[in-house]
Motif scaffolding. Structure first.
Motif, PDB file in Angstrom:
ATOM      1  N   LEU A 174      24.478  10.677  48.093  1.00  0.00           N
ATOM      2  CA  LEU A 174      24.887  12.045  47.822  1.00  0.00           C
ATOM      3  C   LEU A 174      25.113  12.803  49.130  1.00  0.00           C
ATOM      4  O   LEU A 174      24.610  12.400  50.186  1.00  0.00           O
ATOM      5  N   GLU A 214      34.181  13.287  38.075  1.00  0.00           N
ATOM      6  CA  GLU A 214      32.781  13.038  37.746  1.00  0.00           C
ATOM      7  C   GLU A 214      32.434  11.556  37.754  1.00  0.00           C
ATOM      8  O   GLU A 214      33.309  10.701  37.596  1.00  0.00           O
ATOM      9  N   THR A 238      25.596  13.297  34.581  1.00  0.00           N
ATOM     10  CA  THR A 238      26.959  13.377  35.077  1.00  0.00           C
ATOM     11  C   THR A 238      26.917  14.032  36.450  1.00  0.00           C
ATOM     12  O   THR A 238      26.436  15.161  36.598  1.00  0.00           O
ATOM     13  N   LEU A 239      27.387  13.312  37.464  1.00  0.00           N
ATOM     14  CA  LEU A 239      27.393  13.802  38.843  1.00  0.00           C
ATOM     15  C   LEU A 239      28.786  14.280  39.210  1.00  0.00           C
ATOM     16  O   LEU A 239      29.778  13.641  38.852  1.00  0.00           O
ATOM     17  N   ASN A 240      28.857  15.382  39.942  1.00  0.00           N
ATOM     18  CA  ASN A 240      30.125  15.873  40.461  1.00  0.00           C
ATOM     19  C   ASN A 240      30.600  14.923  41.557  1.00  0.00           C
ATOM     20  O   ASN A 240      29.877  14.681  42.525  1.00  0.00           O
ATOM     21  N   ILE A 297      29.431  13.163  46.082  1.00  0.00           N
ATOM     22  CA  ILE A 297      29.124  11.760  46.373  1.00  0.00           C
ATOM     23  C   ILE A 297      29.893  11.331  47.618  1.00  0.00           C
ATOM     24  O   ILE A 297      31.111  11.491  47.684  1.00  0.00           O
TER      25      ILE A 297
END
Length: 103
Positions: free
Chosen positions: A10, A27, A65-67, A71
């Motif tokens: 991240l 995402e 759910t990651l933006n 990343i």
């Protein structure tokens, strides 16, 4: 068992290991995410110890759910991380517990 296990760095510098379920333009959906924690290894101060910790202690959710903008990269994990993640999330014991040393 995880089907698409990845190490995810991240923008904060944290590393996660998680099963990547879906990637879109904006995402990344993951399951069974764990933080990679590095700590001083008392028996050998020249090498760090590594452990897996819950991604967030404040949620019961298994999927997140990651933006994608947060990343930096995703990569295939080393064998020891795959085994540790499998132990954490499947209840199976693959090997005796051990300290994981990065190469």
């Amino acid at each position: 068992m995880a089907k698409n296990l990845k190490v995810i760095r991240l923008h904060t510098g944290e590393d996660l290991i998680a099963d990547v379920l879906e990637v879109t333009d904006t995402e990344v959906k993951v399951k069974d995410a764990a933080r990679v924690v590095v700590f001083p290894y008392e028996k050998d101060k020249t090498r760090p110890g590594v452990a897996l910790s819950p991604f967030t202690h404040w949620s019961q959710d298994k999927e997140f759910t990651l933006n994608k903008n947060l990343i930096l990269f995703m990569a295939d994990p080393i064998k020891q991380f795959i085994e540790s993640h499998t132990e954490c999330f499947s209840g199976l014991i693959i090997n005796e517990p051990q300290i994981i040393y990065p190469d």
